[in-house]
Design a protein around this motif. Structure first.
Motif, short mmCIF file in Angstrom:
data_model
loop_
_atom_site.label_atom_id
_atom_site.label_comp_id
_atom_site.label_asym_id
_atom_site.label_seq_id
_atom_site.Cartn_x
_atom_site.Cartn_y
_atom_site.Cartn_z
N ALA A 95 15.71 21.24 14.31
CA ALA A 95 16.98 20.66 13.88
C ALA A 95 16.83 19.26 13.31
O ALA A 95 17.68 18.80 12.54
N THR A 96 15.77 18.55 13.68
CA THR A 96 15.56 17.19 13.21
C THR A 96 14.13 17.05 12.70
O THR A 96 13.34 17.98 12.77
N SER A 97 13.79 15.88 12.19
CA SER A 97 12.43 15.65 11.73
C SER A 97 11.51 15.33 12.90
O SER A 97 11.96 14.90 13.96
N ARG A 98 10.21 15.54 12.70
CA ARG A 98 9.24 15.18 13.73
C ARG A 98 9.30 13.68 14.01
O ARG A 98 9.13 13.25 15.16
N GLN A 99 9.54 12.87 12.99
CA GLN A 99 9.62 11.43 13.19
C GLN A 99 10.79 11.07 14.10
O GLN A 99 10.65 10.21 14.98
N GLU A 100 11.94 11.71 13.93
CA GLU A 100 13.08 11.46 14.81
C GLU A 100 12.77 11.88 16.25
O GLU A 100 13.13 11.20 17.21
N TYR A 120 0.83 -1.20 0.00
CA TYR A 120 0.00 0.00 0.00
C TYR A 120 0.87 1.25 0.00
O TYR A 120 0.57 2.24 -0.69
N ASN A 121 1.96 1.23 0.75
CA ASN A 121 2.81 2.42 0.90
C ASN A 121 3.68 2.70 -0.32
O ASN A 121 4.16 3.82 -0.49
N ALA A 122 3.92 1.69 -1.12
CA ALA A 122 4.85 1.84 -2.25
C ALA A 122 4.41 3.00 -3.15
O ALA A 122 3.29 3.03 -3.66
N GLY A 123 5.30 3.97 -3.31
CA GLY A 123 5.04 5.10 -4.20
C GLY A 123 4.23 6.22 -3.59
O GLY A 123 4.00 7.24 -4.25
N ARG A 124 3.78 6.05 -2.35
CA ARG A 124 2.99 7.11 -1.71
C ARG A 124 3.90 8.05 -0.93
O ARG A 124 4.89 7.62 -0.33
N PRO A 125 3.58 9.33 -0.86
CA PRO A 125 4.36 10.26 -0.04
C PRO A 125 4.20 9.94 1.44
O PRO A 125 3.20 9.34 1.86
N ALA A 126 5.18 10.31 2.24
CA ALA A 126 5.21 9.96 3.66
C ALA A 126 3.92 10.30 4.41
O ALA A 126 3.43 9.49 5.20
N PRO A 127 3.31 11.47 4.21
CA PRO A 127 2.10 11.79 4.97
C PRO A 127 0.93 10.84 4.70
O PRO A 127 0.01 10.75 5.52
N GLU A 128 0.95 10.17 3.57
CA GLU A 128 -0.15 9.27 3.22
C GLU A 128 0.16 7.81 3.54
O GLU A 128 -0.69 6.94 3.35
N LEU A 166 0.41 7.76 20.13
CA LEU A 166 -0.09 7.45 18.80
C LEU A 166 -1.34 8.27 18.48
O LEU A 166 -1.56 8.66 17.33
N ALA A 167 -2.17 8.51 19.49
CA ALA A 167 -3.38 9.30 19.29
C ALA A 167 -3.02 10.72 18.85
O ALA A 167 -3.77 11.35 18.08
N GLU A 168 -1.89 11.24 19.32
CA GLU A 168 -1.44 12.57 18.89
C GLU A 168 -1.11 12.57 17.39
O GLU A 168 -1.28 13.59 16.72
N ARG A 169 -0.63 11.43 16.89
CA ARG A 169 -0.25 11.34 15.48
C ARG A 169 -1.47 11.33 14.57
O ARG A 169 -1.47 11.94 13.50
N GLY A 170 -2.53 10.61 14.96
CA GLY A 170 -3.72 10.53 14.13
C GLY A 170 -4.50 9.27 14.42
O GLY A 170 -4.14 8.48 15.30
N PRO A 171 -5.61 9.03 13.71
CA PRO A 171 -6.47 7.88 13.97
C PRO A 171 -5.71 6.56 13.92
O PRO A 171 -5.00 6.28 12.95
N THR A 172 -5.88 5.75 14.96
CA THR A 172 -5.12 4.51 15.13
C THR A 172 -6.05 3.36 15.48
O THR A 172 -6.93 3.51 16.34
#
Length: 409
Positions: free
Chosen positions: A218-223, A111-119, A270-276
């Motif tokens: 200085a870093t990404s939100r993911q880091e 599903y993730n292949a070719g999709r941008p990170a936010p999606e 995880l709830a802060e990130r989005g629907p889980t």
């Protein structure tokens, strides 16, 4: 009574589940009454697929090691590593051997292949690095958090050096001693080094919070989110090890509760990130206080779901799962007069029940839960009907399934 039950039954799909809720929750919890049955995970997988496609869910979390889960997340988002390696090292509690879990990982990667990170879809474990036989060393969490901060903040702000941290940690074997689970005297959790490490972990976590504006620039939100995970895990593990060394009668009850605190903290992040969608044992996700017997003693504690529900309110929804039979485990058709017995008499092999409505209709007619012939199956307590948003019922659990039965390729 039978008419009331039929009126509360629906098919199991995203539309039916969401139809029982006032709004889309940030955490949708699907419980299971036993572990190790892929038929339960097939239902989870199909529901997640529909939630992704129809409701915008992007994260699935399971009852597995939160640090090991980073390997799975890296694989599904960037194809980092090999599938076999990810299944072997990315799951705890033997869950990597599940075909249904393997299918989930493959589907998420496709599903993730070719999709941008936010999606992209994300994977997470909510459990601490804990097994029934003990707890992991805090080394990975502590050194990873220390390393992240050392790269991005002034060295003078760190509570210790990398070398001092390594010396205090010592050998991992002292932390993972299996005998410590039943013998507090074998635990290193209250040694001089462990007590010092608890203070260091607290200081590192506080430094991470204090430097949030700088670190997010200085870093990404993911880091940064990963560093927060390391901080939660380090402090949680050291707290758990400290109480493994406790000799009081409440030792096991406290450890059980501390494990669920770690799960709840991960769920809230995880709830802060989005629907889980989260999938774990009913006892971890239910709103009511959980109970079981361990070491010959009755234990009661507030599970991760009860904590998350208290914090999130309507942004937390819980669907429990109940079963009719697991014949290969000795769980035969449920007794008449039990909740499972009433549901088993319906023609549906798989359904979701409007449990608050059913609980109101049955009132006190089903006061006692079903008896289980196998210790690994926890029957649903009908007294909890009105404290759940829905009840998934599966009539029969087969011993295995053929490749043609798989729902997600």
């Amino acid at each position: 009574m039978a008419t009331d039950i039929k009126d509360t039954v629906r098919t199991v799909d995203a539309a039916a589940v969401m139809g029982l809720l006032a709004s889309r929750p940030r955490v949708l919890a699907l419980g299971e009454p036993t572990h190790g049955e892929d038929a339960l995970l097939d239902v989870r997988n199909e529901l997640f697929r529909q939630l992704v496609e129809e409701e915008g869910y992007r994260t699935i979390a399971i009852e597995s090691d939160c640090l090991a889960g980073l390997l799975v997340d890296a694989y599904v988002t960037s194809a980092s590593g090999s599938l076999d390696e990810v299944m072997e090292r990315g799951f705890s509690h033997g869950l990597g051997g599940s075909e249904a879990n393997r299918e989930l990982v493959c589907w998420m990667r496709a599903y993730n292949a070719g999709r941008p990170a936010p999606e992209q879809l994300r994977f997470a474990g909510i459990d601490g690095p804990l097994e029934m036989t003990g707890a992991a060393s805090p080394r990975e969490a502590l050194t990873s958090l220390h390393g992240y901060l050392a790269r991005h903040v002034d060295a003078g702000l760190l509570p210790c050096s990398e070398r001092a941290l390594d010396r205090l940690l010592g050998s991992d074997g002292r932390w993972t001693e299996p005998a410590a689970m039943t013998d507090p005297a074998r635990s290193t959790g209250r040694s001089t080094e462990a007590v010092r490490l608890r203070l260091i972990a607290d200081d590192l976590a506080a430094l991470l919070d204090a430097q949030t504006p700088h670190l997010l620039a200085a870093t990404s939100r993911q880091e940064w989110e990963r560093a927060r995970l390391y901080g939660r895990t380090a402090t949680g593990l050291l707290r758990y090890h400290f109480w493994m060394a406790d000799t009081s009668p409440d030792r096991l009850a406290r450890l059980t509760g501390l494990r669920d605190v770690m799960m709840a903290d991960n769920l809230l992040a995880l709830a802060e990130r989005g629907p889980t969608l989260v999938h774990a044992h009913n006892s971890h996700l239910q709103r009511e206080r959980s109970s079981m017997r361990m070491g010959g003693r009755p234990l009661r504690w507030w599970g991760a779901g009860s904590i998350a529900s208290a914090r999130l309110g309507e942004d937390y929804a819980f669907f429990a799962t109940a079963l009719g039979t697991i014949r290969h485990r000795g769980v035969d058709a449920p007794q008449p007069g039990t909740l499972e017995g009433l549901l088993y008499a319906l023609p549906d092999d798989l359904c979701v029940v409007d449990s608050p409505r059913l609980g109101a209709a049955l009132a006190d007619a089903l006061a006692a839960p079903r008896a289980s012939a196998w210790f690994g199956y926890f029957p649903f307590d009908p007294a909890h009907l009105t404290a759940t948003d829905g009840l998934v019922f599966i009539k029969d659990i087969p011993q295995g399934r053929a490749a043609s039965d798989r729902r997600i390729p």
